[in-house]
Design a protein around this motif. Structure first.
Motif, PDB file in Angstrom:
ATOM      1  N   TYR A  28       0.854  -1.187   0.000  1.00  0.00           N
ATOM      2  CA  TYR A  28       0.000   0.000   0.000  1.00  0.00           C
ATOM      3  C   TYR A  28       0.894   1.242   0.000  1.00  0.00           C
ATOM      4  O   TYR A  28       1.636   1.470   0.969  1.00  0.00           O
ATOM      5  CB  TYR A  28      -0.880   0.039   1.245  1.00  0.00           C
ATOM      6  CG  TYR A  28      -1.891  -1.067   1.371  1.00  0.00           C
ATOM      7  CD1 TYR A  28      -3.237  -0.843   1.088  1.00  0.00           C
ATOM      8  CD2 TYR A  28      -1.516  -2.343   1.794  1.00  0.00           C
ATOM      9  CE1 TYR A  28      -4.182  -1.856   1.222  1.00  0.00           C
ATOM     10  CE2 TYR A  28      -2.443  -3.361   1.931  1.00  0.00           C
ATOM     11  CZ  TYR A  28      -3.781  -3.113   1.641  1.00  0.00           C
ATOM     12  OH  TYR A  28      -4.702  -4.126   1.778  1.00  0.00           O
ATOM     13  N   PRO A  29       0.845   2.066  -1.033  1.00  0.00           N
ATOM     14  CA  PRO A  29       1.674   3.272  -1.019  1.00  0.00           C
ATOM     15  C   PRO A  29       1.134   4.290  -0.024  1.00  0.00           C
ATOM     16  O   PRO A  29      -0.058   4.306   0.292  1.00  0.00           O
ATOM     17  CB  PRO A  29       1.553   3.794  -2.451  1.00  0.00           C
ATOM     18  CG  PRO A  29       0.210   3.307  -2.915  1.00  0.00           C
ATOM     19  CD  PRO A  29       0.017   1.968  -2.254  1.00  0.00           C
ATOM     20  N   ALA A  30       2.029   5.116   0.490  1.00  0.00           N
ATOM     21  CA  ALA A  30       1.591   6.204   1.355  1.00  0.00           C
ATOM     22  C   ALA A  30       0.616   7.090   0.598  1.00  0.00           C
ATOM     23  O   ALA A  30       0.845   7.430  -0.566  1.00  0.00           O
ATOM     24  CB  ALA A  30       2.791   7.016   1.822  1.00  0.00           C
ATOM     25  N   SER A  31      -0.477   7.457   1.236  1.00  0.00           N
ATOM     26  CA  SER A  31      -1.445   8.355   0.605  1.00  0.00           C
ATOM     27  C   SER A  31      -1.488   9.664   1.379  1.00  0.00           C
ATOM     28  O   SER A  31      -0.969   9.771   2.491  1.00  0.00           O
ATOM     29  CB  SER A  31      -2.828   7.701   0.567  1.00  0.00           C
ATOM     30  OG  SER A  31      -3.285   7.373   1.865  1.00  0.00           O
ATOM     31  N   GLY A  32      -2.094  10.664   0.782  1.00  0.00           N
ATOM     32  CA  GLY A  32      -2.090  11.976   1.419  1.00  0.00           C
ATOM     33  C   GLY A  32      -0.697  12.569   1.367  1.00  0.00           C
ATOM     34  O   GLY A  32       0.041  12.425   0.388  1.00  0.00           O
ATOM     35  N   ILE A  33      -0.298  13.175   2.444  1.00  0.00           N
ATOM     36  CA  ILE A  33       1.027  13.787   2.526  1.00  0.00           C
ATOM     37  C   ILE A  33       2.005  12.758   3.073  1.00  0.00           C
ATOM     38  O   ILE A  33       1.847  12.267   4.189  1.00  0.00           O
ATOM     39  CB  ILE A  33       1.000  15.032   3.446  1.00  0.00           C
ATOM     40  CG1 ILE A  33       0.020  16.075   2.885  1.00  0.00           C
ATOM     41  CG2 ILE A  33       2.393  15.628   3.571  1.00  0.00           C
ATOM     42  CD1 ILE A  33      -0.175  17.276   3.782  1.00  0.00           C
ATOM     43  N   ALA A  34       3.003  12.408   2.267  1.00  0.00           N
ATOM     44  CA  ALA A  34       3.983  11.423   2.708  1.00  0.00           C
ATOM     45  C   ALA A  34       4.718  11.931   3.942  1.00  0.00           C
ATOM     46  O   ALA A  34       5.157  13.081   3.989  1.00  0.00           O
ATOM     47  CB  ALA A  34       4.962  11.108   1.593  1.00  0.00           C
ATOM     48  N   SER A  35       4.841  11.078   4.931  1.00  0.00           N
ATOM     49  CA  SER A  35       5.442  11.487   6.205  1.00  0.00           C
ATOM     50  C   SER A  35       6.958  11.471   6.176  1.00  0.00           C
ATOM     51  O   SER A  35       7.608  12.114   7.005  1.00  0.00           O
ATOM     52  CB  SER A  35       4.962  10.549   7.319  1.00  0.00           C
ATOM     53  OG  SER A  35       5.488   9.245   7.125  1.00  0.00           O
ATOM     54  N   ILE A  60      -3.468   3.141   7.879  1.00  0.00           N
ATOM     55  CA  ILE A  60      -2.082   3.511   8.168  1.00  0.00           C
ATOM     56  C   ILE A  60      -1.469   4.236   6.979  1.00  0.00           C
ATOM     57  O   ILE A  60      -0.758   5.234   7.144  1.00  0.00           O
ATOM     58  CB  ILE A  60      -1.259   2.264   8.538  1.00  0.00           C
ATOM     59  CG1 ILE A  60      -1.792   1.658   9.839  1.00  0.00           C
ATOM     60  CG2 ILE A  60       0.214   2.616   8.682  1.00  0.00           C
ATOM     61  CD1 ILE A  60      -1.139   0.349  10.217  1.00  0.00           C
ATOM     62  N   ALA A  61      -1.743   3.753   5.760  1.00  0.00           N
ATOM     63  CA  ALA A  61      -1.214   4.414   4.564  1.00  0.00           C
ATOM     64  C   ALA A  61      -1.685   5.860   4.483  1.00  0.00           C
ATOM     65  O   ALA A  61      -0.947   6.741   4.015  1.00  0.00           O
ATOM     66  CB  ALA A  61      -1.623   3.645   3.317  1.00  0.00           C
ATOM     67  N   ALA A  62      -2.915   6.121   4.956  1.00  0.00           N
ATOM     68  CA  ALA A  62      -3.453   7.479   4.927  1.00  0.00           C
ATOM     69  C   ALA A  62      -2.718   8.408   5.883  1.00  0.00           C
ATOM     70  O   ALA A  62      -2.853   9.638   5.777  1.00  0.00           O
ATOM     71  CB  ALA A  62      -4.945   7.458   5.261  1.00  0.00           C
ATOM     72  N   LEU A  63      -1.932   7.833   6.801  1.00  0.00           N
ATOM     73  CA  LEU A  63      -1.107   8.653   7.691  1.00  0.00           C
ATOM     74  C   LEU A  63       0.217   9.043   7.033  1.00  0.00           C
ATOM     75  O   LEU A  63       1.043   9.721   7.654  1.00  0.00           O
ATOM     76  CB  LEU A  63      -0.825   7.899   8.993  1.00  0.00           C
ATOM     77  CG  LEU A  63      -2.048   7.471   9.822  1.00  0.00           C
ATOM     78  CD1 LEU A  63      -1.595   6.693  11.049  1.00  0.00           C
ATOM     79  CD2 LEU A  63      -2.876   8.679  10.225  1.00  0.00           C
ATOM     80  N   ILE A 292      -2.906   3.278  17.971  1.00  0.00           N
ATOM     81  CA  ILE A 292      -1.977   3.079  16.851  1.00  0.00           C
ATOM     82  C   ILE A 292      -1.703   4.395  16.140  1.00  0.00           C
ATOM     83  O   ILE A 292      -0.546   4.713  15.829  1.00  0.00           O
ATOM     84  CB  ILE A 292      -2.558   2.035  15.867  1.00  0.00           C
ATOM     85  CG1 ILE A 292      -2.550   0.649  16.503  1.00  0.00           C
ATOM     86  CG2 ILE A 292      -1.756   2.020  14.561  1.00  0.00           C
ATOM     87  CD1 ILE A 292      -3.297  -0.393  15.707  1.00  0.00           C
ATOM     88  N   ARG A 293      -2.725   5.172  15.915  1.00  0.00           N
ATOM     89  CA  ARG A 293      -2.546   6.447  15.215  1.00  0.00           C
ATOM     90  C   ARG A 293      -1.620   7.380  16.007  1.00  0.00           C
ATOM     91  O   ARG A 293      -0.685   7.972  15.442  1.00  0.00           O
ATOM     92  CB  ARG A 293      -3.905   7.129  14.986  1.00  0.00           C
ATOM     93  CG  ARG A 293      -3.813   8.433  14.195  1.00  0.00           C
ATOM     94  CD  ARG A 293      -5.219   8.927  13.865  1.00  0.00           C
ATOM     95  NE  ARG A 293      -6.032   9.072  15.075  1.00  0.00           N
ATOM     96  CZ  ARG A 293      -7.336   9.276  15.064  1.00  0.00           C
ATOM     97  NH1 ARG A 293      -7.999   9.347  13.904  1.00  0.00           N
ATOM     98  NH2 ARG A 293      -8.006   9.413  16.195  1.00  0.00           N
ATOM     99  N   ALA A 294      -1.831   7.465  17.302  1.00  0.00           N
ATOM    100  CA  ALA A 294      -0.980   8.308  18.137  1.00  0.00           C
ATOM    101  C   ALA A 294       0.446   7.768  18.167  1.00  0.00           C
ATOM    102  O   ALA A 294       1.429   8.537  18.117  1.00  0.00           O
ATOM    103  CB  ALA A 294      -1.548   8.394  19.554  1.00  0.00           C
TER     104      ALA A 294
END
Length: 300
Positions: A28-35, A60-63, A292-294
């Motif tokens: 799954y590629p990073a989506s949104g703004i790559a961290s 997770i990818a959306a993060l 997990i998000r935090a």
């Protein structure tokens, strides 16, 4: 080797390991703004496969992190091993390290459910630079013998395929109903779709029954007097890394005492309890996902 999987949000990867087995993963590629942070590698439990993460991985990818979800050898779309003695966590850890080398991932944050968490602990001990941090899902270094004996009763047992998906869902509920006491028929159908596959004119469990050979040898009726293994030396390899442990509130495999023991060895470890869920949470439950998000916001 890779190929797109239209409409799913992931690409399909295939990799031939050192034992010449063809292994499968979802990427799954990073989506949104790559961290710009380390990718996440997800590892499933003993009888499960990459489909277990089909909801969590896109979140997770959306993060902004790339997510790779592996089918361990003998599960899902990864090739079955003709030598069942190799169906053990150290072998799986070696496969994971080889995957990372092939994908040019120098280190990753691991999310491991049950056996996937054991693989993570072993990999952290064998190749500490590979593991930037970890989420351990309903697993720790000390496990409950009664639950291991329970699992040994059903893993790999010869059963004819289910006649249809309804029967497969009923079988899932019969084995796992105590861990998810309040779930609907729709939940069990989704559970079945993730753990079964259409094969041989019916609906069969999506793993090689031979994966039970090493497990049954250790946890058979004759071996019940042998205590469950203490994985503390492997856990200690993770103890100073960024770490989150999730426990199902009614888990029979991973007890509250087991979690307290981990906390004593890793004071900085974060924890989350998923109410009224046993072994093992899907990690999309609010208590698990918020933790997990935090955690991923702060992890490398």
């Amino acid at each position: 080797m890779s190929g797109d999987s239209p409409g799913t949000g992931f690409s399909e990867l295939f990799f031939r390991n050192g034992d010449r087995l063809n292994l499968y993963a979802r990427d799954y590629p990073a989506s949104g703004i790559a961290s710009g942070k380390a990718p996440v590698i997800c590892l499933h439990g003993l009888t499960r496969n990459s489909k277990d993460f089909e909801e969590l991985a896109p979140r997770i990818a959306a993060l902004g992190r790339r997510v790779v979800v592996m089918d361990v050898r003998g599960r899902g779309r990864s090739e079955y091993d003709s030598m069942p003695a190799r169906y053990v966590p150290p072998t799986y850890a070696g496969d994971g390290a080889a995957w990372m080398e092939d994908l040019k991932i120098p280190r990753a944050v691991f999310v491991g459910t049950s056996m996937g968490g054991i693989i993570t602990m072993i990999l952290s001990a064998l190749a500490p630079g590979r593991v930037a941090g970890a989420v351990l899902n309903d697993i720790g270094p000390r496990l409950e013998q009664a639950a291991l004996d329970r699992i040994a009763l059903y893993v790999g047992k010869p059963l004819p395929p289910a006649a249809d998906w309804v029967e497969a869902a009923q079988r899932c509920k019969a084995v796992n109903g105590l861990a998810f006491p309040d779930e609907s028929d729709a939940f069990w159908m989704t559970f079945a779709r993730r753990t079964y596959v259409e094969r041989d004119g019916g609906v069969a469990l999506d793993y090689d029954p031979a994966i039970a050979a090493p497990f049954a040898h250790t946890y058979s009726d004759q071996a019940k007097k042998t205590p469950a293994p203490d994985l503390t030396p492997f856990f200690d390899a993770l103890a100073k890394k960024p770490l989150l442990t999730i426990r199902g509130e009614i888990s029979d495999l991973f007890s509250a005492d087991g979690l307290a023991y981990m906390q004593s060895r890793a004071p900085q470890m974060r924890t989350a309890i998923v109410p009224n869920v046993g072994h093992a949470p899907y990690m999309t439950e609010p208590a698990a996902w918020q933790a997990i998000r935090a955690f991923l916001q702060d992890a490398p």
